[in-house]
Design an enzyme around this catalytic site. Structure first.
Site, PDB file in Angstrom:
ATOM      1  N   ARG A 226      -4.071   5.186   6.328  1.00 56.00           N
ATOM      2  CA  ARG A 226      -4.135   5.887   7.606  1.00 56.00           C
ATOM      3  C   ARG A 226      -3.738   7.342   7.388  1.00 56.00           C
ATOM      4  O   ARG A 226      -2.897   7.643   6.525  1.00 56.00           O
ATOM      5  CB  ARG A 226      -3.176   5.259   8.637  1.00 56.00           C
ATOM      6  CG  ARG A 226      -3.687   3.994   9.285  1.00 56.00           C
ATOM      7  CD  ARG A 226      -4.904   4.266  10.178  1.00 56.00           C
ATOM      8  NE  ARG A 226      -5.463   3.059  10.784  1.00 56.00           N
ATOM      9  CZ  ARG A 226      -6.518   2.393  10.319  1.00 56.00           C
ATOM     10  NH1 ARG A 226      -7.135   2.783   9.221  1.00 56.00           N
ATOM     11  NH2 ARG A 226      -6.988   1.335  10.969  1.00 56.00           N
ATOM     12  N   HIS A 274     -13.917   7.967   7.172  1.00 53.89           N
ATOM     13  CA  HIS A 274     -13.365   6.645   7.512  1.00 53.89           C
ATOM     14  C   HIS A 274     -14.410   5.541   7.293  1.00 53.89           C
ATOM     15  O   HIS A 274     -14.735   4.775   8.212  1.00 53.89           O
ATOM     16  CB  HIS A 274     -12.842   6.625   8.958  1.00 53.89           C
ATOM     17  CG  HIS A 274     -11.829   5.532   9.182  1.00 53.89           C
ATOM     18  ND1 HIS A 274     -10.764   5.647  10.046  1.00 53.89           N
ATOM     19  CD2 HIS A 274     -11.721   4.291   8.638  1.00 53.89           C
ATOM     20  CE1 HIS A 274     -10.050   4.533  10.025  1.00 53.89           C
ATOM     21  NE2 HIS A 274     -10.613   3.681   9.166  1.00 53.89           N
TER      22      HIS A 274
HETATM   23  P1  NAP Z   1      -1.562  -5.904   5.024  1.00 54.70           P
HETATM   24  O1  NAP Z   1      -2.224  -7.124   4.499  1.00 54.70           O
HETATM   25  O2  NAP Z   1      -0.734  -6.010   6.246  1.00 54.70           O
HETATM   26  O3  NAP Z   1      -0.698  -5.295   3.838  1.00 54.70           O
HETATM   27  C1  NAP Z   1       0.162  -4.237   4.026  1.00 54.70           C
HETATM   28  C2  NAP Z   1       0.920  -3.974   2.737  1.00 54.70           C
HETATM   29  O4  NAP Z   1       1.770  -2.840   2.951  1.00 54.70           O
HETATM   30  C3  NAP Z   1       1.820  -5.136   2.350  1.00 54.70           C
HETATM   31  O5  NAP Z   1       1.847  -5.282   0.955  1.00 54.70           O
HETATM   32  C4  NAP Z   1       3.190  -4.688   2.872  1.00 54.70           C
HETATM   33  O6  NAP Z   1       4.299  -5.219   2.160  1.00 54.70           O
HETATM   34  C5  NAP Z   1       3.103  -3.200   2.626  1.00 54.70           C
HETATM   35  N1  NAP Z   1       4.055  -2.490   3.494  1.00 54.70           N
HETATM   36  C6  NAP Z   1       4.098  -2.435   4.839  1.00 54.70           C
HETATM   37  N2  NAP Z   1       5.146  -1.718   5.265  1.00 54.70           N
HETATM   38  C7  NAP Z   1       5.786  -1.314   4.145  1.00 54.70           C
HETATM   39  C8  NAP Z   1       6.958  -0.552   3.914  1.00 54.70           C
HETATM   40  N3  NAP Z   1       7.694  -0.076   4.918  1.00 54.70           N
HETATM   41  N4  NAP Z   1       7.334  -0.348   2.635  1.00 54.70           N
HETATM   42  C9  NAP Z   1       6.608  -0.838   1.611  1.00 54.70           C
HETATM   43  N5  NAP Z   1       5.482  -1.574   1.766  1.00 54.70           N
HETATM   44  C10 NAP Z   1       5.094  -1.801   3.016  1.00 54.70           C
HETATM   45  O7  NAP Z   1      -2.634  -4.766   5.337  1.00 54.70           O
HETATM   46  P2  NAP Z   1      -4.110  -4.626   4.718  1.00 54.70           P
HETATM   47  O8  NAP Z   1      -5.030  -5.578   5.408  1.00 54.70           O
HETATM   48  O9  NAP Z   1      -4.021  -4.674   3.236  1.00 54.70           O
HETATM   49  O10 NAP Z   1      -4.503  -3.173   5.228  1.00 54.70           O
HETATM   50  C11 NAP Z   1      -3.743  -2.034   4.886  1.00 54.70           C
HETATM   51  C12 NAP Z   1      -4.181  -0.859   5.734  1.00 54.70           C
HETATM   52  O11 NAP Z   1      -5.431  -0.369   5.296  1.00 54.70           O
HETATM   53  C13 NAP Z   1      -4.443  -1.183   7.204  1.00 54.70           C
HETATM   54  O12 NAP Z   1      -3.232  -1.249   7.944  1.00 54.70           O
HETATM   55  C14 NAP Z   1      -5.298  -0.024   7.634  1.00 54.70           C
HETATM   56  O13 NAP Z   1      -4.465   1.038   8.091  1.00 54.70           O
HETATM   57  C15 NAP Z   1      -5.992   0.393   6.350  1.00 54.70           C
HETATM   58  N6  NAP Z   1      -7.450   0.141   6.401  1.00 54.70           N
HETATM   59  C16 NAP Z   1      -8.277   1.210   6.230  1.00 54.70           C
HETATM   60  C17 NAP Z   1      -9.648   1.009   6.242  1.00 54.70           C
HETATM   61  C18 NAP Z   1     -10.584   2.133   5.976  1.00 54.70           C
HETATM   62  O14 NAP Z   1     -11.787   1.991   6.173  1.00 54.70           O
HETATM   63  N7  NAP Z   1     -10.104   3.265   5.508  1.00 54.70           N
HETATM   64  C19 NAP Z   1     -10.174  -0.279   6.466  1.00 54.70           C
HETATM   65  C20 NAP Z   1      -9.286  -1.325   6.639  1.00 54.70           C
HETATM   66  C21 NAP Z   1      -7.918  -1.112   6.609  1.00 54.70           C
HETATM   67  P3  NAP Z   1       4.602  -6.800   2.134  1.00 54.70           P
HETATM   68  O15 NAP Z   1       3.484  -7.406   1.315  1.00 54.70           O
HETATM   69  O16 NAP Z   1       5.899  -6.898   1.483  1.00 54.70           O
HETATM   70  O17 NAP Z   1       4.571  -7.263   3.567  1.00 54.70           O
END
Ligand code: NAP
Length: 311
Positions: A226, A274
């Site tokens: 993000r 994006h």
């Molecule tokens: P997810 O499954 O919820 O994984 C989030 C990861 O971030 C987890 O490993 C989590 O740790 C870690 N995390 C969260 N808060 C943290 C903190 N304070 N300190 C350290 N690590 C932290 O999310 P996802 O599905 O992989 O997606 C990630 C992000 O990608 C989304 O939230 C979105 O913003 C972005 N995204 C972008 C696009 C694009 O087109 N650019 C598309 C889809 C998603 P834990 O494993 O320990 O919980």
């Protein structure tokens, strides 16, 4: 609550029928029938450039909200949401899309492909040899649904991978770190740093002047998480000074990125609009249908968001 529903209607109807879901109606207009709504399929809708803040309280029989996207920061702090929120986990669509985008740009930065793609100027630069992946350290902030498979694919190619998450993890072949000291270690090692964190109160501006200073000189950044993960002024300063060699950015604090934004002009920034991970209609309809079927049967599907945690 998604203006994409017309595009989904046919495919999603087919998938719901295949799953054995009966007596349903997909609609974007429920102004007269709030009580009949059991599920809301959500994607952000903007009015005059501002995302609509949704009031879920009028839907008295709402069983779940299903987000078409993986990023769910719009819901944080919305006190009207009392039912489960399910984010999109679409391994055959969205996840693959993110893996491909991250791999492509990591390899592009690693091999310095821009030099040749943009430098078709008659100069034979044969002395610059391509590096090899095992000599390159890549850091990945976020080891969730997207960060984990991205790290595994990069590991397969041979990169040295340092991953960071909130909780402790063990992933074979990947140095997994957590906590503040873990973040420092990952940053210090990352010649290429990929951001795949959700936006929360803890991750906002995680890349700032201090954290950027920990990265090795001439390191490169890829942000597919993000826009608010990065303090733009700090990154721009570091790009201008050359401490950061390149930033490839898919997400921004303001989207679409305004025409006059310095990111468009800086020669060492690549802006993509994006598009790192698309949510394809076919694969995500299958996920939505399965999730709705599970919810009807009283089972919680994958992807239930912990709103207190913020992701
Ligand atoms: P997810 O499954 O919820 O994984 C989030 C990861 O971030 C987890 O490993 C989590 O740790 C870690 N995390 C969260 N808060 C943290 C903190 N304070 N300190 C350290 N690590 C932290 O999310 P996802 O599905 O992989 O997606 C990630 C992000 O990608 C989304 O939230 C979105 O913003 C972005 N995204 C972008 C696009 C694009 O087109 N650019 C598309 C889809 C998603 P834990 O494993 O320990 O919980």
């Amino acid at each position: 609550m998604s203006d994409l529903l017309p595009y989904y209607k046919e495919t999603l109807t087919k998938e719901l029928v295949k799953k054995g879901v009966k007596n349903f109606k997909l609609s974007t207009n429920c102004n007269d029938s709030f009580e009949e709504v059991n599920f809301i399929i959500y994607s952000p809708v903007k009015k005059n450039g501002v995302k609509l803040n949704r009031d879920f309280s009028q839907f008295k029989n709402l069983k779940a909200v299903l987000s078409l996207y993986a990023g769910i920061e719009d819901f944080i702090g919305n006190k009207t949401l009392k039912c489960p929120l399910i984010k999109m986990i679409d391994k055959n669509g969205l996840t693959n899309s993110m893996i491909e985008w991250c791999l492509a740009h990591t390899l592009r930065l690693h091999l310095g492909l821009d030099r040749h793609i943009l430098g078709q100027d008659g100069i034979w630069r044969h002395k610059i040899k391509p590096p090899i992946a095992r000599d390159r350290s890549v850091g990945i902030l976020g080891l969730g649904e997207l960060g984990r498979p991205v790290s595994l694919f990069l590991k397969k190619i041979g990169f040295k991978i340092f991953g960071w998450s909130r909780t402790k993890k063990r992933i074979e072949g990947i140095r997994c770190l957590h906590g503040t000291s873990g973040l420092k270690e990952v940053l210090k090692k990352s010649e290429i740093l990929i951001l795949l964190l959700p936006l929360t109160e803890y991750t906002k501006f995680i890349l700032n002047n201090y954290s950027l200073s920990l990265l090795p000189r001439r390191s490169q950044i890829i942000n597919a998480g993000r826009g608010e993960l990065i303090e733009d002024t700090a990154l721009i300063e570091n790009l201008r000074s050359g401490h950061i060699l390149n930033a490839t950015l898919d997400v921004f604090q303001q989207e679409p990125l305004p025409k006059e934004h310095p990111y468009w002009i800086l020669p060492n920034v690549t802006v993509t609009p994006h598009i790192a991970a698309d949510t394809p209609i076919e694969s995500s309809s299958k996920v939505l249908a399965k999730n709705i079927k599970d919810l009807i049967e009283g089972k919680l599907p994958n992807g239930v968001v912990d709103l207190n945690r913020g992701y």
